[in-house]
Write an enzyme that holds these catalytic residues in place. Structure first.
Site, PDB file in Angstrom:
ATOM      1  N   ARG A 139      40.824  47.632  38.260  1.00 41.06           N
ATOM      2  CA  ARG A 139      41.235  46.631  37.264  1.00 41.06           C
ATOM      3  C   ARG A 139      40.777  46.972  35.848  1.00 41.06           C
ATOM      4  O   ARG A 139      41.047  46.212  34.921  1.00 41.06           O
ATOM      5  CB  ARG A 139      40.774  45.235  37.699  1.00 41.06           C
ATOM      6  CG  ARG A 139      41.531  44.803  38.972  1.00 41.06           C
ATOM      7  CD  ARG A 139      41.276  43.396  39.367  1.00 41.06           C
ATOM      8  NE  ARG A 139      41.701  42.448  38.351  1.00 41.06           N
ATOM      9  CZ  ARG A 139      41.481  41.150  38.424  1.00 41.06           C
ATOM     10  NH1 ARG A 139      40.834  40.648  39.462  1.00 41.06           N
ATOM     11  NH2 ARG A 139      41.885  40.348  37.468  1.00 41.06           N
ATOM     12  N   HIS A 143      43.092  55.478  40.635  1.00 37.59           N
ATOM     13  CA  HIS A 143      42.031  54.632  40.056  1.00 37.59           C
ATOM     14  C   HIS A 143      40.765  55.408  39.695  1.00 37.59           C
ATOM     15  O   HIS A 143      39.744  54.816  39.385  1.00 37.59           O
ATOM     16  CB  HIS A 143      41.647  53.465  40.975  1.00 37.59           C
ATOM     17  CG  HIS A 143      42.801  52.608  41.373  1.00 37.59           C
ATOM     18  ND1 HIS A 143      43.632  52.040  40.445  1.00 37.59           N
ATOM     19  CD2 HIS A 143      43.274  52.238  42.593  1.00 37.59           C
ATOM     20  CE1 HIS A 143      44.574  51.347  41.082  1.00 37.59           C
ATOM     21  NE2 HIS A 143      44.382  51.461  42.382  1.00 37.59           N
ATOM     22  N   PRO A 161      30.686  42.211  41.050  1.00 30.37           N
ATOM     23  CA  PRO A 161      29.317  42.452  41.544  1.00 30.37           C
ATOM     24  C   PRO A 161      28.287  41.684  40.704  1.00 30.37           C
ATOM     25  O   PRO A 161      28.373  41.676  39.489  1.00 30.37           O
ATOM     26  CB  PRO A 161      29.131  43.960  41.359  1.00 30.37           C
ATOM     27  CG  PRO A 161      30.466  44.512  41.020  1.00 30.37           C
ATOM     28  CD  PRO A 161      31.303  43.397  40.508  1.00 30.37           C
ATOM     29  N   GLU A 162      27.362  41.017  41.382  1.00 26.66           N
ATOM     30  CA  GLU A 162      26.308  40.273  40.680  1.00 26.66           C
ATOM     31  C   GLU A 162      24.998  41.074  40.734  1.00 26.66           C
ATOM     32  O   GLU A 162      24.977  42.192  41.237  1.00 26.66           O
ATOM     33  CB  GLU A 162      26.141  38.891  41.322  1.00 26.66           C
ATOM     34  CG  GLU A 162      27.390  38.029  41.139  1.00 26.66           C
ATOM     35  CD  GLU A 162      27.121  36.549  41.346  1.00 26.66           C
ATOM     36  OE1 GLU A 162      25.955  36.118  41.233  1.00 26.66           O
ATOM     37  OE2 GLU A 162      28.079  35.816  41.628  1.00 26.66           O
TER      38      GLU A 162
END
Ligand SMILES: [Zn+2]
Length: 267
Positions: free
Chosen positions: A112, A93, A2-3
């Site tokens: 991740r 997760h 995400p930016e």
């Protein structure tokens, strides 16, 4: 990853949903992230404290508490939140479960595990962000003069401009007509001005698209950071350039990141 516009969208949704609420329970399920998750005892300083606001700084999210503490979240590569009316989310997760006074549950997931969730006593120093009130042409011009690095690498340096990532840096360089591998110090005054304007425009339109995507419900889940944006070159290698319609978009590696450009439109 995400930016800035994506993180901004999530921060706005969290602010809309959580402002005025408070955390009544903190349950780490899988503490292993880029930094270990605070345990229940360390989280006590923010428990039962009103959440004053949630906001974004650079590519980070901050929950501000009435005590002056901050809960800092960096989504890493794959982090996301889910806000639900009960605690029935699957545990796969799921790293953290936060129960709120309002009866809702906020969970943090990170397949991740590159994210960061930590409690801070002060905000990190601010680096100029790609917004008109924050970043000046003169600042970019000086940074360019001092740098022999590729211009794309320079504008993605988070200690120079906070929040400009791979996608938007590549799009801004296309819009400005500048090859991404040009040494920063070789850019002319006119090119720096074009790049400055392009960075602001690209970020502004993505921020606007993100905020629009929240309406009307301000849902918080894995899709909150996945709104539609228009890109001209990003991941368009082999496709005809949308601007000149003469040349195909090409891909090169700059500083370990995939970079897309049109050799006809960018000099
Ligand atoms: Zn072109």
């Amino acid at each position: 990853m995400p930016e800035l516009p994506e993180v901004n969208t999530l921060a706005r949704a969290l602010d809309h949903q959580l402002k005025g609420d408070s955390i009544i329970s903190w349950q780490p399920l899988a503490p292993k992230l880029r930094k270990p998750l605070p345990d229940t005892q360390s989280a006590e300083v923010i428990l039962e404290q009103t959440i004053r606001r949630v906001f974004r700084q650079a590519k980070s999210i901050f929950f501000e508490f009435a005590t002056g503490h901050y809960l800092h979240v960096h989504l890493g590569m794959t982090g996301y939140f889910r806000l639900t009316n009960d605690n029935s989310d699957p545990d796969k997760h799921r790293h953290l479960v936060i129960e709120l006074l309002s009866g809702r549950t906020l969970s943090y997931f990170d397949p991740r595990k590159f994210g960061v969730v930590e409690i801070l006593h002060r905000l990190p120093d601010k680096v100029p962000e790609p917004f008109k009130d924050d970043l000046s042409i003169e600042y970019i011009r000086l940074a360019c003069q001092k740098s022999r690095r590729a211009i794309k690498t320079m504008i993605m340096d988070q200690s120079i401009i906070a929040g400009l990532g791979n996608i938007y840096a590549g799009e801004a360089l296309f819009k400005a007509g500048i090859m991404p591998d040009r040494p920063a110090s070789e850019l002319s005054k006119a090119e720096v001005t074009r790049l400055y304007n392009a960075m602001l425009e690209v970020i502004d339109s993505a921020v606007t698209a993100g905020l629009k995507s929240l309406l009307p419900n301000f849902y918080i889940d894995e899709e909150t950071t996945h709104f539609e944006i228009d890109t001209s070159v990003y991941q368009k290698a082999g496709l005809l350039c949308c601007q000149c319609r003469k040349q195909s978009i090409e891909k090169i590696d700059i500083g370990g990141r995939s970079s897309f450009y049109c050799r006809n439109c960018q000099k």
